[in-house]
Design a protein around this motif. Structure first.
Motif, short mmCIF file in Angstrom:
data_model
loop_
_atom_site.label_atom_id
_atom_site.label_comp_id
_atom_site.label_asym_id
_atom_site.label_seq_id
_atom_site.Cartn_x
_atom_site.Cartn_y
_atom_site.Cartn_z
N VAL A 17 -35.28 -29.49 6.06
CA VAL A 17 -35.69 -28.36 5.32
C VAL A 17 -36.91 -27.53 6.05
N ASP A 18 -37.65 -28.31 6.95
CA ASP A 18 -38.86 -27.72 7.58
C ASP A 18 -38.02 -27.24 8.81
N ALA A 19 -36.97 -27.75 9.37
CA ALA A 19 -36.44 -27.23 10.49
C ALA A 19 -35.64 -25.74 10.40
N CYS A 20 -34.88 -25.75 9.33
CA CYS A 20 -34.04 -24.77 9.02
C CYS A 20 -34.56 -23.23 9.52
N PRO A 21 -33.90 -22.43 10.17
CA PRO A 21 -34.60 -21.22 10.41
C PRO A 21 -34.44 -20.04 9.38
N VAL A 22 -33.46 -20.35 8.41
CA VAL A 22 -33.14 -19.47 7.39
C VAL A 22 -33.15 -19.85 5.97
N GLY A 50 -27.03 -25.65 13.39
CA GLY A 50 -26.71 -27.15 13.52
C GLY A 50 -28.36 -27.82 13.70
N ILE A 51 -29.31 -27.17 13.52
CA ILE A 51 -30.62 -27.67 13.67
C ILE A 51 -30.58 -28.75 12.67
N CYS A 52 -30.24 -28.71 11.53
CA CYS A 52 -30.27 -29.69 10.54
C CYS A 52 -29.75 -30.88 10.87
N LEU A 53 -28.64 -30.76 11.37
CA LEU A 53 -27.62 -31.95 12.05
C LEU A 53 -28.62 -32.55 13.03
N GLN A 54 -29.04 -31.82 13.81
CA GLN A 54 -30.09 -32.44 15.00
C GLN A 54 -31.19 -33.09 14.62
N VAL A 55 -31.82 -32.92 13.54
CA VAL A 55 -33.19 -33.46 13.22
C VAL A 55 -33.00 -34.37 12.10
N PRO A 57 -32.64 -37.58 10.39
CA PRO A 57 -32.54 -39.30 10.84
C PRO A 57 -31.49 -40.23 10.06
N VAL A 58 -30.80 -39.58 9.17
CA VAL A 58 -29.94 -40.44 8.35
C VAL A 58 -28.54 -40.07 8.81
N ALA A 59 -27.73 -41.16 9.30
CA ALA A 59 -26.68 -40.85 9.89
C ALA A 59 -25.60 -40.59 8.88
N GLY A 60 -24.59 -39.67 9.34
CA GLY A 60 -23.74 -38.95 8.53
C GLY A 60 -23.90 -38.24 7.02
N ALA A 61 -25.34 -38.00 7.02
CA ALA A 61 -25.78 -37.16 6.08
C ALA A 61 -25.42 -35.67 6.07
N ILE A 62 -25.32 -35.11 7.33
CA ILE A 62 -24.86 -33.62 7.42
C ILE A 62 -23.64 -33.65 8.22
N LEU A 63 -22.67 -32.76 7.99
CA LEU A 63 -21.39 -32.67 8.48
C LEU A 63 -21.44 -31.18 8.97
N PRO A 64 -20.97 -31.10 10.18
CA PRO A 64 -20.84 -29.82 10.71
C PRO A 64 -19.69 -28.83 10.20
#
Length: 75
Positions: A17-22, A50-55, A57-64
């Motif tokens: 949430v904090d990392a998302c630019p939009v 893709g910033i959300c995916l990079q930050v 810490p929960v494996a598999g929580a975000i998919l591209p």
């Protein structure tokens, strides 16, 4: 194509949430199947950076990719 947060994998850490630019990541309603808070991505607002995916810490929580079948704003 937007990214997706897998509702039942997300643990509500919210680094994304904090990392998302939009500001396309929003809190879900209630709890997921793990009993934790969760977030979801608004596909119409996501710019696929893709910033959300990079930050996250929960494996598999975000998919591209857009996976509305795995991401449910209501839990």
């Amino acid at each position: 194509m937007a990214h997706s947060i897998v509702t039942n994998v997300c643990e509500g850490v919210a680094d994304c949430v904090d990392a998302c630019p939009v500001a396309c990541i929003h809190p879900g309603q209630g709890a997921n199947s793990k009993g934790t808070a969760f977030y979801w991505i608004d596909f119409d607002t996501c710019i696929d950076c893709g910033i959300c995916l990079q930050v996250c810490p929960v494996a598999g929580a975000i998919l591209p990719e857009e996976r509305p079948d795995l991401q449910k704003p209501g839990g």
